[in-house]
Design a protein around this motif. Structure first.
Motif, PDB file in Angstrom:
ATOM      1  N   ILE A 132       0.838  -1.192   0.000  1.00  0.00           N
ATOM      2  CA  ILE A 132       0.000   0.000   0.000  1.00  0.00           C
ATOM      3  C   ILE A 132       0.880   1.252   0.000  1.00  0.00           C
ATOM      4  O   ILE A 132       2.094   1.189   0.210  1.00  0.00           O
ATOM      5  N   ASP A 133       0.231   2.383  -0.222  1.00  0.00           N
ATOM      6  CA  ASP A 133       0.869   3.692  -0.152  1.00  0.00           C
ATOM      7  C   ASP A 133       0.439   4.344   1.156  1.00  0.00           C
ATOM      8  O   ASP A 133      -0.735   4.673   1.346  1.00  0.00           O
ATOM      9  N   LEU A 134       1.386   4.535   2.068  1.00  0.00           N
ATOM     10  CA  LEU A 134       1.054   5.057   3.393  1.00  0.00           C
ATOM     11  C   LEU A 134       0.686   6.532   3.377  1.00  0.00           C
ATOM     12  O   LEU A 134       0.214   7.063   4.391  1.00  0.00           O
ATOM     13  N   THR A 135       0.878   7.218   2.253  1.00  0.00           N
ATOM     14  CA  THR A 135       0.409   8.599   2.172  1.00  0.00           C
ATOM     15  C   THR A 135      -1.094   8.657   1.896  1.00  0.00           C
ATOM     16  O   THR A 135      -1.667   9.738   1.859  1.00  0.00           O
ATOM     17  N   ASN A 136      -1.730   7.486   1.732  1.00  0.00           N
ATOM     18  CA  ASN A 136      -3.177   7.386   1.569  1.00  0.00           C
ATOM     19  C   ASN A 136      -3.777   7.006   2.920  1.00  0.00           C
ATOM     20  O   ASN A 136      -3.573   5.896   3.409  1.00  0.00           O
ATOM     21  N   LEU A 137      -4.516   7.929   3.527  1.00  0.00           N
ATOM     22  CA  LEU A 137      -5.051   7.700   4.873  1.00  0.00           C
ATOM     23  C   LEU A 137      -5.987   6.501   4.923  1.00  0.00           C
ATOM     24  O   LEU A 137      -5.969   5.730   5.888  1.00  0.00           O
ATOM     25  N   GLY A 138      -6.790   6.321   3.907  1.00  0.00           N
ATOM     26  CA  GLY A 138      -7.713   5.188   3.894  1.00  0.00           C
ATOM     27  C   GLY A 138      -6.994   3.859   3.947  1.00  0.00           C
ATOM     28  O   GLY A 138      -7.429   2.926   4.640  1.00  0.00           O
ATOM     29  N   ASP A 139      -5.881   3.748   3.212  1.00  0.00           N
ATOM     30  CA  ASP A 139      -5.106   2.515   3.251  1.00  0.00           C
ATOM     31  C   ASP A 139      -4.559   2.250   4.656  1.00  0.00           C
ATOM     32  O   ASP A 139      -4.484   1.103   5.104  1.00  0.00           O
ATOM     33  N   CYS A 140      -4.171   3.309   5.341  1.00  0.00           N
ATOM     34  CA  CYS A 140      -3.639   3.145   6.703  1.00  0.00           C
ATOM     35  C   CYS A 140      -4.718   2.601   7.640  1.00  0.00           C
ATOM     36  O   CYS A 140      -4.451   1.713   8.460  1.00  0.00           O
ATOM     37  N   TYR A 141      -5.936   3.130   7.514  1.00  0.00           N
ATOM     38  CA  TYR A 141      -7.040   2.591   8.310  1.00  0.00           C
ATOM     39  C   TYR A 141      -7.240   1.100   8.011  1.00  0.00           C
ATOM     40  O   TYR A 141      -7.448   0.285   8.921  1.00  0.00           O
ATOM     41  N   SER A 142      -7.179   0.741   6.756  1.00  0.00           N
ATOM     42  CA  SER A 142      -7.453  -0.646   6.365  1.00  0.00           C
ATOM     43  C   SER A 142      -6.448  -1.617   6.958  1.00  0.00           C
ATOM     44  O   SER A 142      -6.816  -2.665   7.497  1.00  0.00           O
ATOM     45  N   VAL A 143      -5.164  -1.296   6.875  1.00  0.00           N
ATOM     46  CA  VAL A 143      -4.160  -2.262   7.346  1.00  0.00           C
ATOM     47  C   VAL A 143      -4.078  -2.298   8.863  1.00  0.00           C
ATOM     48  O   VAL A 143      -3.642  -3.305   9.435  1.00  0.00           O
ATOM     49  N   LEU A 144      -4.486  -1.225   9.536  1.00  0.00           N
ATOM     50  CA  LEU A 144      -4.391  -1.189  10.992  1.00  0.00           C
ATOM     51  C   LEU A 144      -5.619  -1.774  11.685  1.00  0.00           C
ATOM     52  O   LEU A 144      -5.573  -2.043  12.892  1.00  0.00           O
ATOM     53  N   ALA A 145      -6.691  -1.975  10.963  1.00  0.00           N
ATOM     54  CA  ALA A 145      -7.911  -2.507  11.572  1.00  0.00           C
ATOM     55  C   ALA A 145      -7.627  -3.857  12.231  1.00  0.00           C
ATOM     56  O   ALA A 145      -7.083  -4.763  11.606  1.00  0.00           O
ATOM     57  N   GLY A 146      -7.970  -3.973  13.500  1.00  0.00           N
ATOM     58  CA  GLY A 146      -7.780  -5.220  14.221  1.00  0.00           C
ATOM     59  C   GLY A 146      -6.409  -5.411  14.828  1.00  0.00           C
ATOM     60  O   GLY A 146      -6.146  -6.441  15.459  1.00  0.00           O
ATOM     61  N   ALA A 147      -5.516  -4.443  14.664  1.00  0.00           N
ATOM     62  CA  ALA A 147      -4.153  -4.572  15.205  1.00  0.00           C
ATOM     63  C   ALA A 147      -4.111  -4.109  16.657  1.00  0.00           C
ATOM     64  O   ALA A 147      -4.920  -3.300  17.110  1.00  0.00           O
TER      65      ALA A 147
END
Length: 281
Positions: A46-61
């Motif tokens: 993913i591209d971490l400068t995309n806030l939505g992607d950050c939400y997606s990968v962090l969900a459940g962590a």
């Protein structure tokens, strides 16, 4: 089993941190803008400068270890380096806070003090350099690291998230010991801008884990360096060779002691570096 998201897993340090967390029983999700050559954990590109992607990968962590960055200013423009690194850190910490993640580690740098990438020769004001030493950056990379540390403090003030920013020295891997390291360990003219410091990737990994496992730390900035310098010369000899003008010496340098103090990291995390270059070269 706790789940930790680790960014920058396709870089130099990332694989060692992933391996360390897996060895200690964590579930790991690795994240990077490119796919690692030899993935050893579940991965998302993913591209971490995309806030939505950050939400997606962090969900459940349960925790975040953020290592991803443009690693030095000469790889691209100062503008791109600054934007990428600062925005990525903001997005991840913003998303982590919103998702209720209470612990994070971020990768800052010894370059924050300004000496490493200064345009003209800059002297340390005293040695060993500790976290209280003035930070006087001139480049986009080092300035960005300071902005990332301030971002951590801001996010931490909201809801008390524990965030440890490690000012990591020059990371050395097993491969580097076998190749480049031999070319500089006898030469005091090399690596003076990093005060001849280094840190083994495996020791950085253990610092990251301890920062996740310790409680009640708040937001802190900690130098991360090995106990010794990276040469065959004593630290006093190195100072006479490279920084003879510096007279404020605040610790013993008669042996091979590090000139980038790791005392606070040891005190706060109970960390002890286990890997020395003399045992690997």
């Amino acid at each position: 089993m706790k789940k930790v998201v680790i960014t920058g897993v396709a870089g130099l340090l990332g694989p060692y941190v992933v391996e360390h967390f897996l060895a200690h029983g964590y579930q790991v999700l690795g994240v990077d803008i490119k796919h690692p050559e030899k993935p050893i954990a579940d991965h998302r590109t993913i591209d971490l400068t995309n806030l939505g992607d950050c939400y997606s990968v962090l969900a459940g962590a349960d925790a975040l270890v953020h290592l991803a960055a443009v690693p030095r200013p000469i790889l691209t423009t100062h503008e791109h380096t600054f934007k990428n690194n600062v925005l990525s850190t903001y997005n991840l910490l913003e998303a982590a806070d919103a998702l209720g993640i209470r612990k994070a580690v971020t990768a800052s740098s010894e370059s924050a003090y300004g000496i490493v990438f200064s345009k003209s020769r800059m002297l340390p004001q005293y040695v060993p350099i500790d976290e209280a030493h003035p930070c006087l950056p001139q480049d986009g990379y080092a300035l960005g690291k300071l902005c990332e540390e301030e971002t951590a403090r801001a996010i931490g003030r909201r809801n008390g998230m524990q965030i440890i920013a490690l000012r990591i020295g020059n990371v050395i891997t097993k491969e580097i010991y076998e190749t480049q390291f031999k070319t500089w360990c006898d030469d005091p003219n090399q690596r003076s801008v990093i005060l001849w410091s280094y840190v083994d990737a495996r020791d950085v990994a253990s610092a990251c884990r301890l920062a996740i496992e310790k409680d009640g730390l708040g937001v802190q900035v900690l130098n991360c360096a090995a106990d010794d310098n990276c040469t065959t010369l004593t630290s006093a000899e190195l100072m006479r060779h490279g920084f003879s003008e510096v007279t404020d010496i605040r610790g013993p340098i008669d042996g091979f002691q590090t000139l980038l103090s790791n005392a606070k990291l040891k005190e706060v995390l109970g960390w002890k570096p286990e890997h020395r270059w003399r045992d690997n070269v």
